[in-house]
Scaffold this motif. Structure first.
Motif, PDB file in Angstrom:
ATOM      1  N   LYS A  27       5.733   5.223  -9.305  1.00 47.77           N
ATOM      2  CA  LYS A  27       5.577   4.089 -10.231  1.00 47.77           C
ATOM      3  C   LYS A  27       6.735   3.134 -10.032  1.00 47.77           C
ATOM      4  O   LYS A  27       7.775   3.494  -9.468  1.00 47.77           O
ATOM      5  CB  LYS A  27       5.501   4.553 -11.682  1.00 47.77           C
ATOM      6  CG  LYS A  27       6.725   5.292 -12.192  1.00 47.77           C
ATOM      7  CD  LYS A  27       6.625   5.613 -13.675  1.00 47.77           C
ATOM      8  CE  LYS A  27       5.455   6.515 -13.994  1.00 47.77           C
ATOM      9  NZ  LYS A  27       5.411   6.887 -15.432  1.00 47.77           N
ATOM     10  N   GLY A  28       6.534   1.897 -10.500  1.00 51.83           N
ATOM     11  CA  GLY A  28       7.596   0.922 -10.363  1.00 51.83           C
ATOM     12  C   GLY A  28       7.110  -0.471 -10.676  1.00 51.83           C
ATOM     13  O   GLY A  28       6.010  -0.669 -11.221  1.00 51.83           O
ATOM     14  N   SER A  29       7.913  -1.455 -10.343  1.00 50.43           N
ATOM     15  CA  SER A  29       7.614  -2.863 -10.597  1.00 50.43           C
ATOM     16  C   SER A  29       7.564  -3.634  -9.296  1.00 50.43           C
ATOM     17  O   SER A  29       8.261  -3.303  -8.331  1.00 50.43           O
ATOM     18  CB  SER A  29       8.676  -3.482 -11.516  1.00 50.43           C
ATOM     19  OG  SER A  29       8.728  -2.822 -12.761  1.00 50.43           O
TER      20      SER A  29
ATOM     21  N   PHE B 277       0.841  -1.194   0.000  1.00 49.57           N
ATOM     22  CA  PHE B 277       0.000   0.000   0.000  1.00 49.57           C
ATOM     23  C   PHE B 277       0.874   1.241   0.000  1.00 49.57           C
ATOM     24  O   PHE B 277       2.037   1.210   0.410  1.00 49.57           O
ATOM     25  CB  PHE B 277      -0.953   0.012   1.202  1.00 49.57           C
ATOM     26  CG  PHE B 277      -0.266   0.210   2.529  1.00 49.57           C
ATOM     27  CD1 PHE B 277      -0.129   1.476   3.092  1.00 49.57           C
ATOM     28  CD2 PHE B 277       0.257  -0.874   3.222  1.00 49.57           C
ATOM     29  CE1 PHE B 277       0.513   1.655   4.311  1.00 49.57           C
ATOM     30  CE2 PHE B 277       0.896  -0.700   4.439  1.00 49.57           C
ATOM     31  CZ  PHE B 277       1.026   0.566   4.987  1.00 49.57           C
ATOM     32  N   GLN B 278       0.277   2.355  -0.435  1.00 48.89           N
ATOM     33  CA  GLN B 278       0.995   3.622  -0.498  1.00 48.89           C
ATOM     34  C   GLN B 278       0.975   4.320   0.866  1.00 48.89           C
ATOM     35  O   GLN B 278      -0.089   4.561   1.435  1.00 48.89           O
ATOM     36  CB  GLN B 278       0.359   4.537  -1.544  1.00 48.89           C
ATOM     37  CG  GLN B 278       0.751   4.211  -2.981  1.00 48.89           C
ATOM     38  CD  GLN B 278       2.185   4.609  -3.287  1.00 48.89           C
ATOM     39  OE1 GLN B 278       2.746   5.520  -2.675  1.00 48.89           O
ATOM     40  NE2 GLN B 278       2.782   3.914  -4.254  1.00 48.89           N
TER      41      GLN B 278
ATOM     42  N   TYR C 290       3.063  -0.820 -11.251  1.00 48.91           N
ATOM     43  CA  TYR C 290       2.074   0.028 -10.587  1.00 48.91           C
ATOM     44  C   TYR C 290       2.352   1.480 -10.905  1.00 48.91           C
ATOM     45  O   TYR C 290       3.475   1.856 -11.281  1.00 48.91           O
ATOM     46  CB  TYR C 290       2.087  -0.189  -9.074  1.00 48.91           C
ATOM     47  CG  TYR C 290       3.338   0.294  -8.395  1.00 48.91           C
ATOM     48  CD1 TYR C 290       3.446   1.607  -7.915  1.00 48.91           C
ATOM     49  CD2 TYR C 290       4.438  -0.548  -8.235  1.00 48.91           C
ATOM     50  CE1 TYR C 290       4.614   2.050  -7.308  1.00 48.91           C
ATOM     51  CE2 TYR C 290       5.601  -0.108  -7.629  1.00 48.91           C
ATOM     52  CZ  TYR C 290       5.683   1.188  -7.160  1.00 48.91           C
ATOM     53  OH  TYR C 290       6.835   1.631  -6.570  1.00 48.91           O
ATOM     54  N   GLU C 291       1.316   2.310 -10.750  1.00 48.93           N
ATOM     55  CA  GLU C 291       1.468   3.747 -10.948  1.00 48.93           C
ATOM     56  C   GLU C 291       0.494   4.484 -10.044  1.00 48.93           C
ATOM     57  O   GLU C 291      -0.698   4.140  -9.999  1.00 48.93           O
ATOM     58  CB  GLU C 291       1.211   4.124 -12.398  1.00 48.93           C
ATOM     59  CG  GLU C 291       1.389   5.611 -12.667  1.00 48.93           C
ATOM     60  CD  GLU C 291       1.174   5.988 -14.119  1.00 48.93           C
ATOM     61  OE1 GLU C 291       1.273   7.181 -14.445  1.00 48.93           O
ATOM     62  OE2 GLU C 291       0.899   5.078 -14.942  1.00 48.93           O
ATOM     63  N   VAL C 292       0.988   5.464  -9.322  1.00 49.55           N
ATOM     64  CA  VAL C 292       0.128   6.344  -8.536  1.00 49.55           C
ATOM     65  C   VAL C 292      -0.448   7.389  -9.483  1.00 49.55           C
ATOM     66  O   VAL C 292       0.286   8.149 -10.106  1.00 49.55           O
ATOM     67  CB  VAL C 292       0.909   7.018  -7.393  1.00 49.55           C
ATOM     68  CG1 VAL C 292       0.025   8.017  -6.657  1.00 49.55           C
ATOM     69  CG2 VAL C 292       1.438   5.971  -6.425  1.00 49.55           C
TER      70      VAL C 292
ATOM     71  N   PRO D   7      -6.274  10.871  -3.388  1.00 53.80           N
ATOM     72  CA  PRO D   7      -5.042  11.583  -3.745  1.00 53.80           C
ATOM     73  C   PRO D   7      -3.896  10.697  -4.210  1.00 53.80           C
ATOM     74  O   PRO D   7      -3.131  11.076  -5.093  1.00 53.80           O
ATOM     75  CB  PRO D   7      -4.684  12.323  -2.451  1.00 53.80           C
ATOM     76  CG  PRO D   7      -5.958  12.484  -1.729  1.00 53.80           C
ATOM     77  CD  PRO D   7      -6.772  11.267  -2.058  1.00 53.80           C
ATOM     78  N   PHE D   8      -3.764   9.514  -3.608  1.00 54.14           N
ATOM     79  CA  PHE D   8      -2.638   8.644  -3.949  1.00 54.14           C
ATOM     80  C   PHE D   8      -3.134   7.263  -4.388  1.00 54.14           C
ATOM     81  O   PHE D   8      -2.482   6.245  -4.150  1.00 54.14           O
ATOM     82  CB  PHE D   8      -1.663   8.566  -2.781  1.00 54.14           C
ATOM     83  CG  PHE D   8      -1.098   9.910  -2.423  1.00 54.14           C
ATOM     84  CD1 PHE D   8      -0.093  10.480  -3.177  1.00 54.14           C
ATOM     85  CD2 PHE D   8      -1.617  10.631  -1.350  1.00 54.14           C
ATOM     86  CE1 PHE D   8       0.413  11.736  -2.866  1.00 54.14           C
ATOM     87  CE2 PHE D   8      -1.119  11.881  -1.026  1.00 54.14           C
ATOM     88  CZ  PHE D   8      -0.106  12.446  -1.788  1.00 54.14           C
TER      89      PHE D   8
END
Length: 244
Positions: A154-156, A116-117, A163-165, A171-172
């Motif tokens: 973003k990333g793997s 999770f962010q 994934y990408e926010v 907001p996120f």
């Protein structure tokens, strides 16, 4: 890749985010002031992972979490889930992770890493007047083992997941693409919760950034058609995964 919708049912939802189960026929006859939505997490089987995309509402049936029952009906166990990927922290997307008891927070997926962010959590903790967040649940979330706290835009995640926010609905809020060989599954969560959202280009007031969410949907629709994505719709009433 095997995509398995875990459909928890259809619900009528009040403005204070009380969810009441209804059947398909009642969607047309229930109080028009109530929002109607399905809730459908997804189980994705990959060569090296069993992934859960969001975790549902956390409802029980016959004394057992329905999310676990649905996973077992699909031929797996909750213990086999290796990753839980959370798009955002609204109550109908996270409360299937586990239960708060007198002994603390118990996970339904003891062997899974939970992604999770952190910025979404920080935001959620400030929304004490919002019915979309269960504050007790969100405050307990960091006590779970196997958490993977994300801070990048973003990333793997492993070999198959990116994934990408994006923001938009929250907001996120983040979205996920899962690609294996020639199959790409796209999970836009509440930025693209139903296929009908592609029919009408509307900026919804219920979104944190409605215009941004609308623009994202238009971009994703074009890419989905061009690249033959399978799009996963968390709140759709009927077919929850579709190729556009």
């Amino acid at each position: 890749m095997k995509i398995i919708p875990l459909n928890e049912g259809i619900f009528a939802v009040t403005k204070t985010k009380i969810f009441t189960a209804i059947n398909r026929e009642e969607v047309e006859t229930a109080d028009p002031a109530l929002l109607k939505m399905a809730i459908c997490p997804f189980l994705i089987e990959l060569p090296d992972d069993l992934i859960l995309l969001d975790s549902g509402l956390g409802i029980f049936k016959d004394g057992k979490p329905i999310i676990i029952q649905l996973i077992e009906e699909a031929g797996f166990t909750a213990e086999q889930v290796t990753k839980v990927l959370l798009s955002h922290l609204h109550k109908d997307h996270i409360e299937g992770i586990g239960q708060i008891t007198d002994n603390g927070f118990t996970s339904n997926f003891p062997n899974a890493k939970i992604y999770f962010q952190q910025r979404e959590l920080d935001y959620a903790l400030t929304q004490t007047e919002s019915h979309s967040f269960n504050q007790d649940y969100i405050k307990a979330l960091p006590s779970l083992p196997n958490l993977v706290i994300m801070n990048n835009d973003k990333g793997s995640i492993g070999e198959y997941i990116t994934y990408e926010v994006t923001g938009g609905h929250s907001p996120f809020h983040q979205v996920f693409r899962i690609k294996e060989d020639n199959t790409t599954a796209f999970f836009g969560a509440d930025n693209l919760p139903q296929k009908s959202y592609l029919k009408f280009h509307i900026a919804y007031k219920t979104d944190y950034e409605g215009k941004k969410a609308m623009e994202l949907r238009q971009t994703w629709e074009q890419k989905a058609k061009a690249e033959n994505w399978t799009v996963l719709f968390y709140h759709d009433f009927s077919k929850n995964s579709r190729t556009l």
